[in-house]
Design a protein around this motif. Structure first.
Motif, PDB file in Angstrom:
ATOM      1  N   LEU A  72      18.802   2.287  17.562  1.00 28.39           N
ATOM      2  CA  LEU A  72      17.350   2.174  17.658  1.00 28.39           C
ATOM      3  C   LEU A  72      16.789   1.745  16.307  1.00 28.39           C
ATOM      4  N   ILE A  73      15.791   0.889  16.349  1.00 30.17           N
ATOM      5  CA  ILE A  73      15.040   0.507  15.149  1.00 30.17           C
ATOM      6  C   ILE A  73      13.629   1.068  15.277  1.00 30.17           C
ATOM      7  N   ILE A  74      13.214   1.838  14.277  1.00 30.30           N
ATOM      8  CA  ILE A  74      11.834   2.324  14.201  1.00 30.30           C
ATOM      9  C   ILE A  74      11.141   1.528  13.104  1.00 30.30           C
ATOM     10  N   SER A  75      10.020   0.934  13.438  1.00 32.71           N
ATOM     11  CA  SER A  75       9.313   0.097  12.474  1.00 32.71           C
ATOM     12  C   SER A  75       7.881   0.588  12.296  1.00 32.71           C
ATOM     13  N   ASP A  76       7.521   0.859  11.046  1.00 35.26           N
ATOM     14  CA  ASP A  76       6.121   1.126  10.714  1.00 35.26           C
ATOM     15  C   ASP A  76       5.532  -0.169  10.152  1.00 35.26           C
ATOM     16  N   PHE A  77       5.243  -1.078  11.064  1.00 33.25           N
ATOM     17  CA  PHE A  77       4.639  -2.374  10.751  1.00 33.25           C
ATOM     18  C   PHE A  77       5.470  -3.141   9.724  1.00 33.25           C
ATOM     19  N   GLU A  78       6.788  -2.966   9.799  1.00 37.24           N
ATOM     20  CA  GLU A  78       7.701  -3.669   8.896  1.00 37.24           C
ATOM     21  C   GLU A  78       8.330  -4.821   9.683  1.00 37.24           C
ATOM     22  N   PRO A  79       8.066  -6.064   9.307  1.00 34.74           N
ATOM     23  CA  PRO A  79       8.442  -7.196  10.155  1.00 34.74           C
ATOM     24  C   PRO A  79       9.925  -7.535  10.173  1.00 34.74           C
ATOM     25  N   LEU A  80      10.622  -7.361   9.050  1.00 30.55           N
ATOM     26  CA  LEU A  80      12.010  -7.803   8.979  1.00 30.55           C
ATOM     27  C   LEU A  80      12.895  -7.015   9.941  1.00 30.55           C
ATOM     28  N   HIS A 107      -0.454   2.806  12.512  1.00 28.77           N
ATOM     29  CA  HIS A 107      -1.866   2.677  12.850  1.00 28.77           C
ATOM     30  C   HIS A 107      -2.098   1.371  13.608  1.00 28.77           C
ATOM     31  N   GLN A 108      -1.396   0.315  13.201  1.00 27.91           N
ATOM     32  CA  GLN A 108      -1.578  -0.975  13.849  1.00 27.91           C
ATOM     33  C   GLN A 108      -1.198  -0.931  15.325  1.00 27.91           C
ATOM     34  N   CYS A 109      -0.230  -0.080  15.686  1.00 30.41           N
ATOM     35  CA  CYS A 109       0.172   0.027  17.093  1.00 30.41           C
ATOM     36  C   CYS A 109      -0.955   0.549  17.977  1.00 30.41           C
ATOM     37  N   ALA A 110      -1.897   1.275  17.387  1.00 33.82           N
ATOM     38  CA  ALA A 110      -3.019   1.801  18.175  1.00 33.82           C
ATOM     39  C   ALA A 110      -3.843   0.676  18.776  1.00 33.82           C
ATOM     40  N   PHE A 111      -3.821  -0.488  18.150  1.00 28.54           N
ATOM     41  CA  PHE A 111      -4.650  -1.593  18.631  1.00 28.54           C
ATOM     42  C   PHE A 111      -4.028  -2.321  19.808  1.00 28.54           C
ATOM     43  N   ASN A 112      -2.878  -1.840  20.289  1.00 33.79           N
ATOM     44  CA  ASN A 112      -2.332  -2.310  21.555  1.00 33.79           C
ATOM     45  C   ASN A 112      -2.996  -1.618  22.733  1.00 33.79           C
ATOM     46  N   TYR A 113      -3.832  -0.648  22.446  1.00 34.80           N
ATOM     47  CA  TYR A 113      -4.535   0.104  23.481  1.00 34.80           C
ATOM     48  C   TYR A 113      -6.034  -0.220  23.429  1.00 34.80           C
ATOM     49  N   GLY A 163       0.827  -1.199   0.000  1.00 36.59           N
ATOM     50  CA  GLY A 163       0.000   0.000   0.000  1.00 36.59           C
ATOM     51  C   GLY A 163       0.862   1.251   0.000  1.00 36.59           C
ATOM     52  N   ASN A 164       0.244   2.382   0.335  1.00 36.58           N
ATOM     53  CA  ASN A 164       0.973   3.655   0.345  1.00 36.58           C
ATOM     54  C   ASN A 164       0.873   4.400   1.676  1.00 36.58           C
ATOM     55  N   GLY A 165       0.055   3.914   2.597  1.00 32.42           N
ATOM     56  CA  GLY A 165      -0.126   4.611   3.864  1.00 32.42           C
ATOM     57  C   GLY A 165       1.133   4.675   4.708  1.00 32.42           C
ATOM     58  N   HIS A 166       1.873   3.567   4.779  1.00 30.36           N
ATOM     59  CA  HIS A 166       3.106   3.530   5.569  1.00 30.36           C
ATOM     60  C   HIS A 166       4.148   4.471   4.975  1.00 30.36           C
ATOM     61  N   ALA A 192       9.108  -3.041  21.194  1.00 33.95           N
ATOM     62  CA  ALA A 192       9.026  -2.872  22.646  1.00 33.95           C
ATOM     63  C   ALA A 192       8.159  -1.685  23.040  1.00 33.95           C
ATOM     64  N   THR A 193       8.214  -0.621  22.241  1.00 31.48           N
ATOM     65  CA  THR A 193       7.448   0.590  22.517  1.00 31.48           C
ATOM     66  C   THR A 193       6.496   0.840  21.356  1.00 31.48           C
ATOM     67  N   HIS A 194       5.264   1.239  21.681  1.00 31.82           N
ATOM     68  CA  HIS A 194       4.243   1.423  20.654  1.00 31.82           C
ATOM     69  C   HIS A 194       3.773   2.868  20.613  1.00 31.82           C
ATOM     70  N   VAL A 195       3.846   3.472  19.440  1.00 30.19           N
ATOM     71  CA  VAL A 195       3.269   4.795  19.200  1.00 30.19           C
ATOM     72  C   VAL A 195       2.125   4.587  18.211  1.00 30.19           C
ATOM     73  N   GLY A 196       0.920   4.568  18.733  1.00 28.22           N
ATOM     74  CA  GLY A 196      -0.237   4.301  17.896  1.00 28.22           C
ATOM     75  C   GLY A 196      -0.761   5.556  17.231  1.00 28.22           C
ATOM     76  N   LEU A 197      -1.205   5.419  15.999  1.00 28.66           N
ATOM     77  CA  LEU A 197      -1.771   6.531  15.233  1.00 28.66           C
ATOM     78  C   LEU A 197      -3.199   6.157  14.849  1.00 28.66           C
TER      79      LEU A 197
END
Length: 209
Positions: free
Chosen positions: A91-99, A116-122, A6-9, A144-149
């Motif tokens: 530090l690794i910042i991941s926008d729902f990127e698994p590798l 956006h997926q991190c928001a569902f941890n709340y 997609g293009n959102g990430h 380890a840390t989630h910043v949900g959008l």
């Protein structure tokens, strides 16, 4: 790490990267989920690394858990994960990127998920009863840390969506942008048709021919 499906990430990354570059942070990019030749306007990311990664399989907006497991090459993913050396990074910042997320876990590098997926941890509204889909979402790109959008905070520590600022400053109060790439286009059209007082601009993948 940026999920290339997609293009959102990528849109979020285009908004975030210029702000990070104003600091002394050195950045490298890993993208997965799309063939390298299918990306476009990627000058912002320099000589980024591209992998097959993993992709969620969806149908009419719903995650297909079994197809997600069987249609991805887990062996290739594990090989790429073991060969991706992220031990040099702070530090690794991941926008729902698994590798990048799993490689960071392997090398015990701190991780922050921004998506956006991190928001569902709340405690936000979720579709209940799909335990297998929920499990895949949790293990797909763990951090380890989630910043949900999300478009609403639901009284949780959640940020609004990240988008690039408008350059023209012009607005049209009757025009609404719709980007729901994983939903069935006909269902989206059926939903918006009754709202005749608005003009909807819908971005969707349409088969040519």
């Amino acid at each position: 790490g940026i999920q290339g499906t997609g293009n959102g990430h990528l849109a979020r990354a285009r908004a975030l990267v210029p702000a990070l570059r104003k600091t002394s942070i050195e950045l490298d990019f890993v993208l997965s989920g799309r063939a390298r030749e299918d990306y476009f306007n990627m000058e912002l990311f320099g000589d980024f690394a591209s992998y097959d990664g993993l992709s969620l399989v969806t149908e009419r907006g719903r995650l297909k858990a079994w197809e997600t497991v069987t249609q991805n090459s887990i062996r290739q993913f594990m090989h790429d994960c073991s060969s991706l050396d992220v031990g040099q990074y702070d530090l690794i910042i991941s926008d729902f990127e698994p590798l990048s997320a799993w490689a960071a876990r392997r090398h015990r590098v701190p991780t922050v998920g921004i998506s956006h997926q991190c928001a569902f941890n709340y405690a936000v509204p979720k579709v209940r009863g799909h335990w297998n889909s929920s499990l895949i979402m949790k293990v797909f790109a763990p951090t380890a840390t989630h910043v949900g959008l999300h478009w609403h905070h639901f009284n949780q520590p959640i940020l609004p969506p990240l988008i690039e600022p408008l350059k023209s400053g012009r607005t049209d109060g009757n025009k609404i942008l719709v980007y729901m790439g994983f939903e069935a286009l006909e269902e989206v059209l059926d939903f918006v048709r009754p709202f005749t007082e608005y003009k909807f601009v819908i971005y969707a993948r349409v088969e040519q021919g």
